[in-house]
Design a protein around this motif. Structure first.
Motif: not given
Length: 220
Positions: A149-155, A187-194
């Motif tokens: 998945e994508l990294r957080p926007p502040d990274e 796989h991508a993207p993660c299916q269950t994520t916060e």
């Protein structure tokens, strides 16, 4: 009275079993070294540390072995089963100082009498990260599952650029160090994520938080 043929055979059978039991060892004998690692298992919330090297092809190098140029050789996939072997592993140039300290502490704090570190190498887009979902092992074989998945926007990250990623799993079993097979699936993207964002600024310059952790969970 002479013993019967049946009684003689019975006596021989008991004697043979007694001798065989002596060869195999009793239940009270300590476990031999050859029995180390005869364990299989799966962790769905594994203890794993993730560290990046944006400037190189690997995160760990072998300080006990050099190539033709006299440089330490890179470490791909390996089972680290002793403190002595862990001491041979060095963090490659280009890894951030904070990650260098975490990798060293992770290796040094492992109890190799009861645990083993599985080292794996991966490559990811600079603006992506891996979420480790599970790790499974048999003697001499380790596999893990992940999603991307994508990294957080502040990274901070750079689009269209790949970086080296080092994965260090702490397995709750003392394996013997032999690794004859390994693998991974994802796989991508993660299916269950916060994660609650969909767009990331590829030119972000905010350093953000920690880039590796040592108790499962997530990494940047």
């Amino acid at each position: 009275m002479s013993p019967t043929r049946r009684s003689l055979l019975g006596s021989l059978s008991i004697g043979a079993l007694g001798a065989l039991g002596g060869c195999l060892g009793g239940a009270d004998e300590p476990e031999s070294e050859s029995a180390r690692g005869r364990v299989s298992g799966t962790e769905t919330d594994p203890t794993v540390l993730k560290a990046r090297n944006p400037d190189g092809e690997t995160v760990l190098v072998d300080g006990s072995e050099t190539n033709d140029e006299g440089e330490p050789v890179s470490v791909g996939r390996e089972l680290v089963a002793s403190a002595a072997r862990a001491a041979d592993l060095l963090v490659a140039e280009g890894v951030a100082d904070a990650d260098r300290e975490r990798v060293r502490s992770f290796l040094d704090e492992t109890d190799y009498d009861a645990e083993t570190v599985y080292v794996a190498r991966a490559s990811v887009e600079s603006c992506q990260r891996l979420e480790i979902q599970s790790v499974s092992w048999d003697p001499a074989h380790v596999e893990y599952e992940y999603c991307r998945e994508l990294r957080p926007p502040d990274e901070a990250c750079e689009s269209d650029t790949r970086v080296a990623l080092g994965l260090l799993f702490r397995l709750p079993v003392a394996l013997d160090g032999r690794l004859t097979g390994s693998g991974s699936s994802g796989h991508a993207p993660c299916q269950t994520t916060e994660t609650d964002y969909a767009v990331i600024d590829a030119n972000a310059t905010v350093p953000g938080n920690e880039t590796a952790i040592d108790e499962g969970g997530d990494s940047r």
